[in-house]
Design a protein around this motif. Structure first.
Motif, mmCIF file in Angstrom:
data_model
loop_
_atom_site.group_PDB
_atom_site.id
_atom_site.type_symbol
_atom_site.label_atom_id
_atom_site.label_comp_id
_atom_site.label_asym_id
_atom_site.label_seq_id
_atom_site.Cartn_x
_atom_site.Cartn_y
_atom_site.Cartn_z
ATOM 1 N N PHE A 183 17.838 -15.479 -24.802
ATOM 2 C CA PHE A 183 16.848 -16.468 -24.364
ATOM 3 C C PHE A 183 17.506 -17.476 -23.418
ATOM 4 C CE2 PHE A 183 14.283 -20.314 -24.915
ATOM 5 C CZ PHE A 183 12.981 -19.845 -24.997
ATOM 6 N N ILE A 184 18.688 -17.980 -23.807
ATOM 7 C CA ILE A 184 19.410 -18.968 -23.007
ATOM 8 C C ILE A 184 19.899 -18.352 -21.697
ATOM 9 C CG2 ILE A 184 21.529 -20.366 -22.921
ATOM 10 C CD1 ILE A 184 21.156 -20.779 -25.963
ATOM 11 N N ASN A 185 20.432 -17.134 -21.768
ATOM 12 C CA ASN A 185 20.930 -16.470 -20.556
ATOM 13 C C ASN A 185 19.801 -16.183 -19.571
ATOM 14 O OD1 ASN A 185 23.472 -16.528 -21.655
ATOM 15 N ND2 ASN A 185 23.459 -14.394 -22.315
ATOM 16 N N HIS A 186 18.608 -15.879 -20.104
ATOM 17 C CA HIS A 186 17.459 -15.640 -19.221
ATOM 18 C C HIS A 186 17.132 -16.894 -18.421
ATOM 19 C CE1 HIS A 186 13.477 -14.565 -17.774
ATOM 20 N NE2 HIS A 186 13.011 -15.672 -18.334
ATOM 21 N N ILE A 187 17.135 -18.043 -19.079
ATOM 22 C CA ILE A 187 16.846 -19.302 -18.386
ATOM 23 C C ILE A 187 17.876 -19.543 -17.291
ATOM 24 C CG2 ILE A 187 16.764 -21.818 -18.659
ATOM 25 C CD1 ILE A 187 15.667 -21.308 -21.502
ATOM 26 N N ALA A 188 19.148 -19.273 -17.601
ATOM 27 C CA ALA A 188 20.226 -19.518 -16.632
ATOM 28 C C ALA A 188 20.079 -18.662 -15.384
ATOM 29 C CB ALA A 188 21.581 -19.265 -17.287
ATOM 30 N N GLN B 156 2.846 -20.512 -19.587
ATOM 31 C CA GLN B 156 2.457 -19.663 -20.707
ATOM 32 C C GLN B 156 2.849 -20.269 -22.050
ATOM 33 O OE1 GLN B 156 4.586 -16.131 -19.546
ATOM 34 N NE2 GLN B 156 2.858 -15.278 -18.399
ATOM 35 N N GLY B 157 3.478 -21.433 -22.012
ATOM 36 C CA GLY B 157 3.843 -22.128 -23.246
ATOM 37 C C GLY B 157 5.166 -21.708 -23.845
ATOM 38 N N LYS B 158 6.002 -20.993 -23.078
ATOM 39 C CA LYS B 158 7.234 -20.433 -23.641
ATOM 40 C C LYS B 158 8.283 -21.486 -23.948
ATOM 41 C CE LYS B 158 10.595 -16.726 -22.793
ATOM 42 N NZ LYS B 158 10.980 -15.610 -21.899
ATOM 43 N N TYR B 159 8.267 -22.620 -23.224
ATOM 44 C CA TYR B 159 9.331 -23.608 -23.363
ATOM 45 C C TYR B 159 8.866 -24.943 -23.928
ATOM 46 C CZ TYR B 159 11.597 -20.092 -20.519
ATOM 47 O OH TYR B 159 12.100 -18.899 -20.068
ATOM 48 N N GLY B 160 7.704 -24.970 -24.530
ATOM 49 C CA GLY B 160 7.241 -26.188 -25.174
ATOM 50 C C GLY B 160 6.919 -27.294 -24.191
ATOM 51 N N ASN B 161 6.959 -28.521 -24.668
ATOM 52 C CA ASN B 161 6.603 -29.684 -23.848
ATOM 53 C C ASN B 161 7.649 -30.782 -23.999
ATOM 54 O OD1 ASN B 161 3.801 -28.910 -22.909
ATOM 55 N ND2 ASN B 161 3.519 -28.760 -25.123
ATOM 56 N N GLY B 162 7.508 -31.817 -23.175
ATOM 57 C CA GLY B 162 8.301 -33.029 -23.305
ATOM 58 C C GLY B 162 9.797 -32.784 -23.365
ATOM 59 N N LYS B 163 10.444 -33.435 -24.343
ATOM 60 C CA LYS B 163 11.898 -33.393 -24.461
ATOM 61 C C LYS B 163 12.399 -31.992 -24.767
ATOM 62 C CE LYS B 163 15.691 -35.800 -24.253
ATOM 63 N NZ LYS B 163 16.069 -36.484 -22.996
ATOM 64 N N THR B 164 11.619 -31.235 -25.547
ATOM 65 C CA THR B 164 12.014 -29.855 -25.856
ATOM 66 C C THR B 164 12.181 -29.053 -24.576
ATOM 67 O OG1 THR B 164 10.934 -29.841 -28.012
ATOM 68 C CG2 THR B 164 11.276 -27.706 -26.967
ATOM 69 N N ARG B 165 11.200 -29.142 -23.693
ATOM 70 C CA ARG B 165 11.275 -28.400 -22.430
ATOM 71 C C ARG B 165 12.448 -28.880 -21.584
ATOM 72 N NH1 ARG B 165 6.088 -28.754 -18.695
ATOM 73 N NH2 ARG B 165 5.162 -27.859 -20.594
ATOM 74 N N GLU B 166 12.653 -30.181 -21.542
ATOM 75 C CA GLU B 166 13.733 -30.741 -20.736
ATOM 76 C C GLU B 166 15.097 -30.247 -21.217
ATOM 77 O OE1 GLU B 166 15.542 -35.116 -19.421
ATOM 78 O OE2 GLU B 166 13.672 -34.987 -20.553
ATOM 79 N N ILE B 167 15.283 -30.207 -22.536
ATOM 80 C CA ILE B 167 16.574 -29.780 -23.082
ATOM 81 C C ILE B 167 16.822 -28.310 -22.808
ATOM 82 C CG2 ILE B 167 17.867 -29.397 -25.221
ATOM 83 C CD1 ILE B 167 16.464 -31.928 -26.320
ATOM 84 N N VAL B 168 15.837 -27.474 -23.088
ATOM 85 C CA VAL B 168 16.073 -26.031 -23.005
ATOM 86 C C VAL B 168 16.202 -25.554 -21.555
ATOM 87 C CG1 VAL B 168 13.699 -25.148 -22.945
ATOM 88 C CG2 VAL B 168 15.476 -23.865 -24.151
ATOM 89 N N LEU B 169 15.530 -26.209 -20.619
ATOM 90 C CA LEU B 169 15.653 -25.826 -19.205
ATOM 91 C C LEU B 169 16.896 -26.423 -18.552
ATOM 92 C CD1 LEU B 169 11.970 -25.972 -17.903
ATOM 93 C CD2 LEU B 169 13.285 -23.982 -18.611
ATOM 94 N N GLY B 170 17.469 -27.462 -19.163
ATOM 95 C CA GLY B 170 18.721 -28.026 -18.670
ATOM 96 C C GLY B 170 18.654 -28.436 -17.213
ATOM 97 N N GLY B 171 19.623 -27.953 -16.421
ATOM 98 C CA GLY B 171 19.714 -28.331 -15.013
ATOM 99 C C GLY B 171 18.582 -27.817 -14.153
ATOM 100 N N LYS B 172 17.758 -26.907 -14.681
ATOM 101 C CA LYS B 172 16.640 -26.371 -13.905
ATOM 102 C C LYS B 172 15.329 -27.118 -14.182
ATOM 103 C CE LYS B 172 18.379 -21.711 -13.137
ATOM 104 N NZ LYS B 172 18.076 -20.266 -13.192
ATOM 105 N N TYR B 173 15.376 -28.064 -15.093
ATOM 106 C CA TYR B 173 14.147 -28.740 -15.519
ATOM 107 C C TYR B 173 13.422 -29.422 -14.361
ATOM 108 C CZ TYR B 173 11.113 -32.227 -17.678
ATOM 109 O OH TYR B 173 10.031 -33.001 -18.015
#
Length: 356
Positions: free
Chosen positions: A261-266, A279-296
């Motif tokens: 999952f993490i490698n796919h985002i990278a 499609q709702g895969k990465y949630g909202n708010g802070k959750t989305r910001e954290i998981v997308l990292g530098g691509k947010y």
């Protein structure tokens, strides 16, 4: 104990490391987000076969292919995978110093997150003093420093290389000293960068993250943690599951799922991530910001329609895709296509849709 060695790039293409005397060789592997040294693999394999200790370095902000710290770190790790655990990893920090310590720290942290290896910082003595490297030094990233007495040709290695004695800023110790860019050694008719590493071969291997050469009992597997893949990916990005083998142990049978999952985002493009966010895969708010990292930011800007004239609508209770389409003078098929919706009958209140 100490070792003598050289560092090389494509400028030394074809150098015969079987005959040039050195305990170690550090090879330029990559630069920016697009450059790979064409002689890198040959040089690395020849050095390893010759029994040399090895390292690989990444030149930050390479002209013509500059990227974010995260993007460049991911590019570096992708291209040195075959040597992780064998070679020390290095960030060469020379360009655009005004970007500050934060860029370098983000790169180093990302490499550690993805490999479990703490990369070296290479920079000049003056840079160690002109900028506050406390955050990097405290995080345990070793220093490889360049400081020369002059540019005169130098034959052979030096037991005690010259320094001005003013120290290295926030760093308490120096791991490697590059003390000449005009060194000469038998077996190569040209200038070489000369280095002294203040360590022995065993210490070098530890810096490279090499496994100890002795049997160890297999760790007792930990129960696989509960939670969604997204929840666990966020926790990984926050450092809660460590890196390398520690992460594998902590995630247990869910490691491949979460790491994939993490490698796919990278590796995914901004457009792909935008579609998946919608499609709702990465949630909202802070959750989305954290998981997308530098691509947010790039993803969020595109979702918000910055600079592209896009129009968005937030779904309300009772809305239908065809009804929304009528409001905006379009078709439900077009809205479904823009948002990657497979079933136009399935939308939900609060969902943000691009309508134009």
């Amino acid at each position: 104990m100490s070792m003598n060695g050289i560092d090389i790039s494509s400028w030394q293409k074809g150098i015969n490391l079987n005959v040039v005397p050195c305990d170690f060789v550090i090879v330029k592997a990559t630069g920016g987000t697009g450059y790979v040294n064409p002689d890198y693999t040959r040089a690395m394999n020849q050095a390893i076969n010759a029994g040399k200790k090895v390292g690989v370095y990444h030149y930050a902000r390479e002209k013509g292919c500059k990227g974010s710290a995260i993007a460049e770190a991911d590019f570096f790790v992708k291209n040195v995978q075959n040597y992780i655990g064998k070679a020390i990893l290095v960030l060469d920090w020379e360009e655009e110093l005004s970007l500050g310590v934060a860029w370098a720290k983000e790169f180093l942290d990302r490499v550690y997150q993805k490999t479990g290896v703490k990369a070296f910082l290479y920079t000049s003595a003056s840079v160690t003093r002109e900028y506050d490297w406390t955050s990097v030094a405290r995080a345990g990233y070793p220093l490889w420093m360049a400081q020369y007495p002059n540019a005169k040709p130098q034959n052979g290695y030096r037991d005690k290389p010259w320094t001005d004695g003013k120290g290295y800023g926030a760093f308490k110790s120096l791991a490697i000293h590059q003390y000449s860019g005009t060194g000469r050694l038998p077996g190569y008719n040209g200038n070489l960068d000369m280095n002294k590493a203040y360590m022995d071969a065993a210490a070098w291997d530890k810096y490279a993250g090499a496994a100890e050469q002795k049997p160890t009992p297999a760790p007792t597997p930990s129960p696989a943690p509960s939670g969604t893949t997204l929840d666990l990916a966020v926790a990984v990005m926050q450092g809660k599951y460590g890196a390398g083998q520690d992460r594998k142990n902590a995630l247990g049978t869910r490691y491949q799922e979460v790491q994939g999952f993490i490698n796919h985002i990278a590796s995914a493009s901004t457009d792909t991530l935008v579609k998946e966010v919608m499609q709702g895969k990465y949630g909202n708010g802070k959750t989305r910001e954290i998981v997308l990292g530098g691509k947010y930011k790039a993803v969020q800007d595109k979702i918000n329609g910055k600079g592209n004239g896009a129009v968005y609508y937030t779904v309300r209770s009772g809305d239908t895709l065809s009804g929304i389409a009528v409001k905006y003078g379009t078709t439900y098929q077009k809205i479904a296509q823009l948002n990657g919706i497979a079933d136009p009958n399935k939308i939900y209140a609060g969902q943000k849709l691009r309508v134009k």
